[in-house]
Design a protein around this motif. Sequence first.
Motif, PDB file in Angstrom:
ATOM      1  N   LEU A 172      50.466  44.103  33.706  1.00 43.80           N
ATOM      2  CA  LEU A 172      51.059  45.337  34.217  1.00 43.80           C
ATOM      3  C   LEU A 172      51.852  45.086  35.499  1.00 43.80           C
ATOM      4  CD1 LEU A 172      48.036  47.734  33.587  1.00 43.80           C
ATOM      5  CD2 LEU A 172      50.180  47.631  32.293  1.00 43.80           C
ATOM      6  N   CYS A 173      51.402  44.140  36.328  1.00 41.48           N
ATOM      7  CA  CYS A 173      52.151  43.813  37.546  1.00 41.48           C
ATOM      8  C   CYS A 173      53.505  43.180  37.221  1.00 41.48           C
ATOM      9  CB  CYS A 173      51.340  42.862  38.426  1.00 41.48           C
ATOM     10  SG  CYS A 173      49.926  43.642  39.248  1.00 41.48           S
ATOM     11  N   HIS A 174      53.589  42.547  36.046  1.00 44.04           N
ATOM     12  CA  HIS A 174      54.850  41.910  35.623  1.00 44.04           C
ATOM     13  C   HIS A 174      55.591  42.773  34.603  1.00 44.04           C
ATOM     14  CE1 HIS A 174      52.750  38.410  37.351  1.00 44.04           C
ATOM     15  NE2 HIS A 174      53.955  37.898  37.524  1.00 44.04           N
ATOM     16  N   ASP A 175      55.204  44.021  34.469  1.00 42.78           N
ATOM     17  CA  ASP A 175      55.829  44.912  33.481  1.00 42.78           C
ATOM     18  C   ASP A 175      57.325  45.090  33.770  1.00 42.78           C
ATOM     19  OD1 ASP A 175      54.629  47.064  31.352  1.00 42.78           O
ATOM     20  OD2 ASP A 175      56.464  47.811  32.291  1.00 42.78           O
ATOM     21  N   ASP A 176      58.092  45.315  32.725  1.00 48.19           N
ATOM     22  CA  ASP A 176      59.534  45.491  32.880  1.00 48.19           C
ATOM     23  C   ASP A 176      59.902  46.818  33.536  1.00 48.19           C
ATOM     24  OD1 ASP A 176      59.992  43.052  31.685  1.00 48.19           O
ATOM     25  OD2 ASP A 176      60.206  43.909  29.667  1.00 48.19           O
ATOM     26  N   THR A 177      58.996  47.804  33.456  1.00 48.58           N
ATOM     27  CA  THR A 177      59.297  49.143  33.970  1.00 48.58           C
ATOM     28  C   THR A 177      58.841  49.282  35.427  1.00 48.58           C
ATOM     29  OG1 THR A 177      58.905  50.001  31.740  1.00 48.58           O
ATOM     30  CG2 THR A 177      59.035  51.611  33.545  1.00 48.58           C
ATOM     31  N   PRO A 178      59.734  49.655  36.346  1.00 50.55           N
ATOM     32  CA  PRO A 178      59.356  49.774  37.769  1.00 50.55           C
ATOM     33  C   PRO A 178      58.211  50.753  38.008  1.00 50.55           C
ATOM     34  CG  PRO A 178      61.741  49.850  37.520  1.00 50.55           C
ATOM     35  CD  PRO A 178      61.172  49.906  36.140  1.00 50.55           C
ATOM     36  N   MET A 179      58.143  51.844  37.220  1.00 52.88           N
ATOM     37  CA  MET A 179      57.079  52.827  37.425  1.00 52.88           C
ATOM     38  C   MET A 179      55.705  52.214  37.183  1.00 52.88           C
ATOM     39  SD  MET A 179      60.014  54.331  36.481  1.00 52.88           S
ATOM     40  CE  MET A 179      60.072  54.813  34.754  1.00 52.88           C
ATOM     41  N   VAL A 180      55.631  51.293  36.216  1.00 55.98           N
ATOM     42  CA  VAL A 180      54.354  50.637  35.924  1.00 55.98           C
ATOM     43  C   VAL A 180      54.004  49.663  37.049  1.00 55.98           C
ATOM     44  CG1 VAL A 180      53.106  49.177  34.295  1.00 55.98           C
ATOM     45  CG2 VAL A 180      54.720  50.899  33.453  1.00 55.98           C
ATOM     46  N   ARG A 181      54.981  48.881  37.482  1.00 60.21           N
ATOM     47  CA  ARG A 181      54.726  47.942  38.592  1.00 60.21           C
ATOM     48  C   ARG A 181      54.325  48.707  39.848  1.00 60.21           C
ATOM     49  NH1 ARG A 181      59.706  45.946  36.901  1.00 60.21           N
ATOM     50  NH2 ARG A 181      60.677  46.316  38.936  1.00 60.21           N
ATOM     51  N   ARG A 182      54.939  49.858  40.063  1.00 61.28           N
ATOM     52  CA  ARG A 182      54.592  50.680  41.225  1.00 61.28           C
ATOM     53  C   ARG A 182      53.142  51.142  41.135  1.00 61.28           C
ATOM     54  NH1 ARG A 182      58.713  54.552  41.265  1.00 61.28           N
ATOM     55  NH2 ARG A 182      57.488  55.984  40.006  1.00 61.28           N
ATOM     56  N   ALA A 183      52.713  51.580  39.952  1.00 59.03           N
ATOM     57  CA  ALA A 183      51.328  52.016  39.778  1.00 59.03           C
ATOM     58  C   ALA A 183      50.370  50.848  39.993  1.00 59.03           C
ATOM     59  CB  ALA A 183      51.138  52.611  38.388  1.00 59.03           C
ATOM     60  N   ALA A 184      50.728  49.677  39.483  1.00 59.05           N
ATOM     61  CA  ALA A 184      49.874  48.500  39.662  1.00 59.05           C
ATOM     62  C   ALA A 184      49.776  48.123  41.135  1.00 59.05           C
ATOM     63  CB  ALA A 184      50.421  47.334  38.839  1.00 59.05           C
ATOM     64  N   ALA A 185      50.893  48.166  41.837  1.00 57.37           N
ATOM     65  CA  ALA A 185      50.897  47.822  43.265  1.00 57.37           C
ATOM     66  C   ALA A 185      50.025  48.774  44.068  1.00 57.37           C
ATOM     67  CB  ALA A 185      52.326  47.839  43.799  1.00 57.37           C
TER      68      ALA A 185
END
Length: 588
Positions: free
Chosen positions: A178-191
């Motif tokens: 999820l941290c390497h997901d292509d979608t910024p919204m997912v990376r933001r949630a992971a962060a």
Amino acid sequence: CWLVFWSFALMATDLSPIAVLIDELKDEDTQMRLNSMRRLSTIALALGEERTRTELIPFLKDSLEEEEEILQVVAEELSKFVPLVGGPAHAHTLLPPLENLCMVEETVVREKAVETLQSLSKDHSPSQLEQFFCPMIKRLAAGDWFAARSSACGLFVCSYSRVSPQHQAALRQLFMQLCHDDTPMVRRAAASYLGKLAEASSIEHVRTELLPLFTYLAQDDQDTVRLLAADACVYLARVLPREEAIAEILPSIATAAKDRSWRVRSVLADKWSELQKAFGPEITKNDLVSILVRLMQDQEPEVRAQAAARVPDVGLELAGERPAVLSTLLPAISELCADMSPHVRTAIAAVISHAAPVLGKERTLDQLVPLLIRLLKDEAAEVRLNVIGKLDQVQQVIGVDAISSVLVPEVVALAEDNQWRVRLAVIDQMPLLAKTLGSDMFDSRLTPLVLAWLSDNVFAIREAATKCIRDLVTVFGFPWAKRIIVPNVVAMGQDKAYLKRLTTLFAINALSEVVDGDTIAKDLAPVLATLAKDTVANVRLNVSRTIEKLSPKCNAAAIALFKPVLDRLRADADVDVQYYAQHALALL
């Protein structure tokens, strides 16, 4: 249709009140359906635990084509359902509808569903988490739509520490994806959950798996991801051993302070105090203070204002070294006091007085007071207001003589400020100034201001002035009030302006707690008797209310003077005046 089937089923089991609620779910009126959803607990209670598990929960799982507000209520109501489905042993039956809610597009619905799932995870045993909760996380993390993957990020922390090492490894692997997901919204949630996951993980896993993820997210192309990675710095600094935190996290903080996005720099400024606690005094003194100075000199006013708000926290962990460290910030603080942005000057004005107790008398007089005087003369009312509201901290440090010679002239100037809120803030400081200056100095410099405020054009100022008089009497004693205040209040009762005559009554009300019976009979009763004949009904009405307030302190002479007054007012042409006169007479 589920709704039609369910209504007939409930009617057949003689649960007509519940059937009515279900029928409401078919209503075209959104509010009606919303009210029905808010009564889901009632439906479940009537159905019983087994039918709730076998009928109501499947119905909710398959009935999610609703409006955002209704889905949010469903997610909220399900958080109360554990006792209604048979207790923790059956808590996993609530997961399917919440899993579906985690996939909807509306952010508020997903957030509420994740919040409910986090709460329900506590009711799951470790085996239930492994059998039901972890597979749900895996399904969400593999979802085609970004909403499911974003929701999954919020479910790792609540379950991670209670599952077996094998499941923990699987969860970390999913989180890495999820941290390497292509979608910024997912990376933001992971962060946003990276730091909390680090707190729940072992040091070894933080070093080998989560720290590389932090480094990766801190360099993300999207500033919304980088700012959440900056937030994770605090958690990682707490978890890692000191030397590792210095080597791995401190460079990222320094980089974030120079980030191309002002939002990232603003978040770093906001988290500075927490970073100070996490890293300890030595790193604060050697590294973090210089970072804060850089943020105070940032090109964006929002960042400078956020950094300015951290001034009271500077060096809290440094004990005896704190004054010296704070002194190094004074050049940057001085620049903020002359900043082009009113927003920044307002921010520093709200906190600058906190530095006085740390700097001590000499440094405060030499370095801080000139800055305070500059801010007291600022063109922005909010700046002046913030300084006035915090002057008590400076007064306690520099003493009476310095206050009277340096700051009182500025306070006197502000007492006539065009902005009534500034005048109001000055009034609030009067009792404290009275304690500091003493009666003689206060009478010569500030008492005329207090009396002038009683005639101010703004009601809030007149009202505050009457309360200020009450507080001043508490400081100086009633003999002072009898000598200074009472004559002026009596004189106002003869003013041609009815608002001033009304203020006279408010001032007498304020004095009611400290005045004695002799003063009431000798000085105040004649004024009230005159005002009882006033042509304005509002004045006459307040005469009765004032006498009522004075009644506990009245002696026989005062009562003898007030009874004829109230008898006359009881026969007044105005019904409100009659009412209050009758009420006061009953208490006299």
